[in-house]
Scaffold this motif. Structure first.
Motif: not given
Length: 212
Positions: A136-145, A147-157, A113-114
């Motif tokens: 495959n380091r695909r997703h980029r987010v700035a804060v833990v919440p 990241m948690m929301r994106l993981v909860a969708t099943g889009a990444g780990v 991130p950043g």
């Protein structure tokens, strides 16, 4: 408490930076032989991990993995944080008590991130597994919440540390990764800054106890 005694007490407050769970911070405070009332915990932004301690808003920060910033000094390893992967509750890896990083390579992971230093991120989420499989380091987010929301969708780990289980919301599971080394935990502060005596004492006491 009188105003005079309040001033004395406040002068011994250590402003301690942390990220994610406060459990590791509590371990470090215990190593230093302090009461948590003698510290002010403030969470730093992982996208600008060292900005708060560099600017003086934090006296000292908890760092994980190897810090290679030339302007920062660090202690010896004080404790360790085991490795884990954050997955959706319904993810195939969520059914296991622990997994291999080789299993993680089958799914999309997170990029740094950043302005987070690339060399440290390579320890958090390695470019390749020990067997040579690319992550495959695909997703980029700035804060833990986020990241948690994106993981909860099943889009990444997300490869991370086990203490993050303390702040994991419903809908995700934090699963130990048994074949990555734990993250060393240190304290870091600006090398050229003259720290107050009580902060130096805090750092010294934590190092001494960790070395027993």
């Amino acid at each position: 408490m009188s105003a005079a005694s309040q001033t004395v007490t406040d002068s011994r407050i250590v402003r301690l930076g942390y990220h994610g769970s406060t459990s590791v911070a509590s371990d470090v405070i215990r190593l230093a032989g302090r009461d948590e009332a003698e510290t002010i915990l403030s969470e730093y932004d992982i996208a600008e991990a060292f900005e708060a301690v560099r600017s003086g808003r934090q006296d000292v920060m908890i760092a994980k993995f190897a810090v290679r910033e030339p302007d920062l000094a660090t202690t010896r390893t004080l404790t360790e944080d085991a490795r884990a992967v954050v997955v959706a509750a319904g993810h195939p890896l969520a059914a296991h008590d622990s997994v291999s990083v080789e299993d993680v390579a089958a799914y999309h992971c997170f990029d740094r991130p950043g302005d987070f230093p690339p060399c440290i991120w390579d320890e958090v989420v390695p470019p390749h597994t020990p067997a040579g499989r690319p992550l495959n380091r695909r997703h980029r987010v700035a804060v833990v919440p986020e990241m948690m929301r994106l993981v909860a969708t099943g889009a990444g780990v997300h490869l991370t540390v086990l203490s993050l289980a303390d702040v994991a919301p419903a809908g995700v599971r934090v699963v130990p990764v048994h074949d990555l080394p734990p993250a060393p935990v240190t304290l870091a502060w600006p090398r050229e800054r003259e720290l107050p005596e009580h902060v130096r004492d805090f750092i010294a006491a934590a190092e001494k106890e960790a070395g027993r």
